[in-house]
Design a protein around this motif. Sequence first.
Motif, PDB file in Angstrom:
ATOM      1  N   PRO A 231     -44.503 -59.940   1.898  1.00 14.79           N
ATOM      2  CA  PRO A 231     -42.994 -59.587   2.465  1.00 14.79           C
ATOM      3  C   PRO A 231     -42.103 -58.922   1.868  1.00 14.79           C
ATOM      4  O   PRO A 231     -41.623 -58.886   0.594  1.00 14.79           O
ATOM      5  CB  PRO A 231     -42.345 -60.917   2.559  1.00 14.79           C
ATOM      6  CG  PRO A 231     -43.192 -61.819   1.681  1.00 14.79           C
ATOM      7  CD  PRO A 231     -44.508 -61.184   1.341  1.00 14.79           C
ATOM      8  N   ASN A 258     -37.984 -58.527   6.406  1.00 13.72           N
ATOM      9  CA  ASN A 258     -39.341 -59.223   6.452  1.00 13.72           C
ATOM     10  C   ASN A 258     -39.628 -59.487   8.043  1.00 13.72           C
ATOM     11  O   ASN A 258     -40.985 -59.489   8.461  1.00 13.72           O
ATOM     12  CB  ASN A 258     -39.233 -60.832   6.009  1.00 13.72           C
ATOM     13  CG  ASN A 258     -39.257 -60.771   4.334  1.00 13.72           C
ATOM     14  OD1 ASN A 258     -39.774 -59.594   3.870  1.00 13.72           O
ATOM     15  ND2 ASN A 258     -38.946 -61.917   3.588  1.00 13.72           N
ATOM     16  N   SER A 262     -42.501 -56.583   7.732  1.00 14.65           N
ATOM     17  CA  SER A 262     -43.753 -57.157   7.370  1.00 14.65           C
ATOM     18  C   SER A 262     -44.216 -58.063   8.362  1.00 14.65           C
ATOM     19  O   SER A 262     -45.540 -58.115   8.600  1.00 14.65           O
ATOM     20  CB  SER A 262     -43.379 -57.945   5.981  1.00 14.65           C
ATOM     21  OG  SER A 262     -42.664 -57.176   5.118  1.00 14.65           O
ATOM     22  N   GLN A 263     -43.543 -58.858   9.178  1.00 15.82           N
ATOM     23  CA  GLN A 263     -43.937 -59.760   9.874  1.00 15.82           C
ATOM     24  C   GLN A 263     -44.716 -59.262  11.212  1.00 15.82           C
ATOM     25  O   GLN A 263     -45.788 -59.703  11.616  1.00 15.82           O
ATOM     26  CB  GLN A 263     -42.857 -60.614  10.394  1.00 15.82           C
ATOM     27  CG  GLN A 263     -43.354 -62.092  10.986  1.00 15.82           C
ATOM     28  CD  GLN A 263     -41.864 -63.003  11.271  1.00 15.82           C
ATOM     29  OE1 GLN A 263     -40.927 -62.791  10.621  1.00 15.82           O
ATOM     30  NE2 GLN A 263     -42.067 -63.625  12.274  1.00 15.82           N
ATOM     31  N   ASN A 266     -47.887 -57.793   9.949  1.00 18.56           N
ATOM     32  CA  ASN A 266     -49.114 -58.786   9.568  1.00 18.56           C
ATOM     33  C   ASN A 266     -49.347 -59.510  10.937  1.00 18.56           C
ATOM     34  O   ASN A 266     -50.579 -59.855  11.149  1.00 18.56           O
ATOM     35  CB  ASN A 266     -48.371 -59.892   8.698  1.00 18.56           C
ATOM     36  CG  ASN A 266     -48.451 -59.449   7.416  1.00 18.56           C
ATOM     37  OD1 ASN A 266     -48.937 -58.269   6.873  1.00 18.56           O
ATOM     38  ND2 ASN A 266     -47.442 -60.048   6.651  1.00 18.56           N
ATOM     39  N   ASN A 291     -48.846 -62.911   2.258  1.00 19.49           N
ATOM     40  CA  ASN A 291     -47.472 -63.377   2.764  1.00 19.49           C
ATOM     41  C   ASN A 291     -47.180 -64.810   2.613  1.00 19.49           C
ATOM     42  O   ASN A 291     -46.283 -65.123   2.177  1.00 19.49           O
ATOM     43  CB  ASN A 291     -47.009 -62.923   4.275  1.00 19.49           C
ATOM     44  CG  ASN A 291     -45.906 -63.483   4.725  1.00 19.49           C
ATOM     45  OD1 ASN A 291     -44.726 -63.561   4.378  1.00 19.49           O
ATOM     46  ND2 ASN A 291     -46.254 -64.416   5.786  1.00 19.49           N
ATOM     47  N   ARG A 292     -48.100 -65.487   3.287  1.00 19.52           N
ATOM     48  CA  ARG A 292     -47.954 -66.871   3.104  1.00 19.52           C
ATOM     49  C   ARG A 292     -47.987 -67.560   1.975  1.00 19.52           C
ATOM     50  O   ARG A 292     -47.322 -68.670   1.372  1.00 19.52           O
ATOM     51  CB  ARG A 292     -48.880 -67.536   4.040  1.00 19.52           C
ATOM     52  CG  ARG A 292     -48.394 -67.503   5.591  1.00 19.52           C
ATOM     53  CD  ARG A 292     -48.851 -68.733   6.342  1.00 19.52           C
ATOM     54  NE  ARG A 292     -50.538 -68.704   6.492  1.00 19.52           N
ATOM     55  CZ  ARG A 292     -51.010 -69.687   6.671  1.00 19.52           C
ATOM     56  NH1 ARG A 292     -50.615 -71.025   6.802  1.00 19.52           N
ATOM     57  NH2 ARG A 292     -52.367 -69.531   6.998  1.00 19.52           N
ATOM     58  N   VAL A 295     -44.735 -66.737   0.222  1.00 13.79           N
ATOM     59  CA  VAL A 295     -43.654 -67.645   0.778  1.00 13.79           C
ATOM     60  C   VAL A 295     -43.747 -68.980   0.216  1.00 13.79           C
ATOM     61  O   VAL A 295     -42.754 -69.740  -0.196  1.00 13.79           O
ATOM     62  CB  VAL A 295     -43.739 -67.654   2.396  1.00 13.79           C
ATOM     63  CG1 VAL A 295     -42.928 -69.011   2.843  1.00 13.79           C
ATOM     64  CG2 VAL A 295     -43.299 -66.581   3.026  1.00 13.79           C
TER      65      VAL A 295
END
Length: 381
Positions: A231, A258, A262-263, A266, A291-292, A295
Amino acid sequence: MGLLPVGVAVAPFLLLLSLLSCPRIAYSAEQKRLTSILSFGDSYADTGNLVRWEDPVLESVNLRNPPYGETFFGHPSGRATNGRIVLDFIADALGLPFVPPVLSRGQNFSTGVNFAVVGATALNLTYLQGHNVTVVPPINSSLKDQLRWFEKLKPSLCRGVHAASSDCLGESLFIMGQFGGNDFLNMLIASNMTLEQARSFVPEIVNTISIGVERLIRHGAKYIVVADIVPVGCLPHLIKKSWQYSTLSATGCLKSFNSGLSQYHNALLRRRVDVLRRRYPHTRVVFAEHNRTMVAFLQDPDHFGFNRSTTLVSCCGGGGPYNQNQKAPCDTPGATACAAPSEAIIWDGIHLTESAYSSIAHAWLHGPYADPPILPIFFYF
Ligand SMILES: *[C@@H]1O[C@H](CO)[C@@H](O)[C@H](O)[C@H]1NC(C)=O
Ligand SMILES: *[C@@H]1O[C@H](CO)[C@@H](O)[C@H](O)[C@H]1NC(C)=O
Ligand SMILES: *[C@@H]1O[C@H](CO)[C@@H](O)[C@H](O)[C@H]1NC(C)=O
Ligand SMILES: *[C@@H]1O[C@H](CO)[C@@H](O)[C@H](O)[C@H]1NC(C)=O
Ligand SMILES: *[C@@H]1O[C@H](CO)[C@@H](O)[C@H](O)[C@H]1NC(C)=O
Ligand SMILES: *[C@@H]1O[C@H](CO)[C@@H](O)[C@H](O)[C@H]1NC(C)=O
Ligand SMILES: *[C@@H]1O[C@H](CO)[C@@H](O)[C@H](O)[C@H]1NC(C)=O
């Protein structure tokens, strides 16, 4: 989402095995032989290409000095961190040596080769510059350039042991990415573009990655890991520059960067991976998530051994908020590394620490942040 039926079918078997013996032994007992790793990407994957780039423009490149490499290699290795990167941990888990950079001359690439370059973009230099994007460093190291190097090298990779076999790369693991992060940083930071302007490039970036994967498949790739991007709104380098344009999330990241960038990237990439799986059912395409994992680090730092009070503070930097002083980046006089790098997530404002990379690799190899996890593939497929 997206788990192949075979994954579902073997799940009870996996459970049984893990009850019977420790996973490491189970894997090595029946693991499919993997002969090499071929890697494409940017500074999250480079093991020494940029520092070997013969170009006067790059004389001032950072990464050449301590404290880069201080934790693991004991000297700067060309990796943009204090030690090993995700690729190193993956190679290790698969019983292969570290993947040598393609620019290390005289190397034997029989167990792998790395085409990734610090600063590499998904879109090519000509295209980006043609769209008024300032590219740093301005070199031809994009995804397509890396594919061209691979194609040039392929005949030599396929000589020798596998000469008789038509698919000499069928037992290699290909890792594509991450790609896209530098396109965005060049747009947002070097070119002062707005979030909306940067967002308009996302479909072309994802398309380029997807076409790249297809090209690898046409060259015989069967096992391919496609990585999403971190992100970008959680990178202190960008937060420092753009905090006034976005509100911060509970974990301290720039919300709109984000969600808007990024989101979006992705999500599109994930959909393309699903398309590729349907189109090439004889391949295994892993969707691996930076990403995850990131996070998870930020939401529960203690679980990973990170210091809760410094999650978004660069370990290495020249002071100021986030330890991000643009005038004193990580390896320049005035900058120092923090006392406990293993408790930091961010290394130098853009890149992560070895301990963060280690946790990412673990989450990709064993799950939960890869679909499907990498290790079981070589066990069942
Ligand atoms: C490269 O290394 C492999 C494995 O160690 C060996 O079999 C092969 O002969 C080497 N190739 C060259 C060109 O040295
Ligand atoms: C650069 O990228 C653009 C758009 O993705 C593509 O049309 C063009 O052929 C590429 N040029 C080179 C030299 O790869
Ligand atoms: C790039 O910038 C120039 C000068 O500001 C402008 O004329 C041109 O339209 C821009 N090109 C693109 C593709 O935005
Ligand atoms: C990058 O590649 C393009 C197209 O092949 C070429 O025109 C350009 O000079 C190259 N730029 C650099 C910096 O090497
Ligand atoms: C960058 O863009 C913002 C708004 O889009 C503007 O306010 C600012 O002056 C620009 N900065 C530079 C250095 O061009
Ligand atoms: C990252 O993962 C989180 C948690 O699953 C999700 O809510 C978010 O939308 C994702 N963001 C990006 C940039 O992909
Ligand atoms: C976390 O970092 C802060 C600030 O550097 C420091 O004061 C504190 O002692 C650290 N906590 C632990 C548990 O190491």
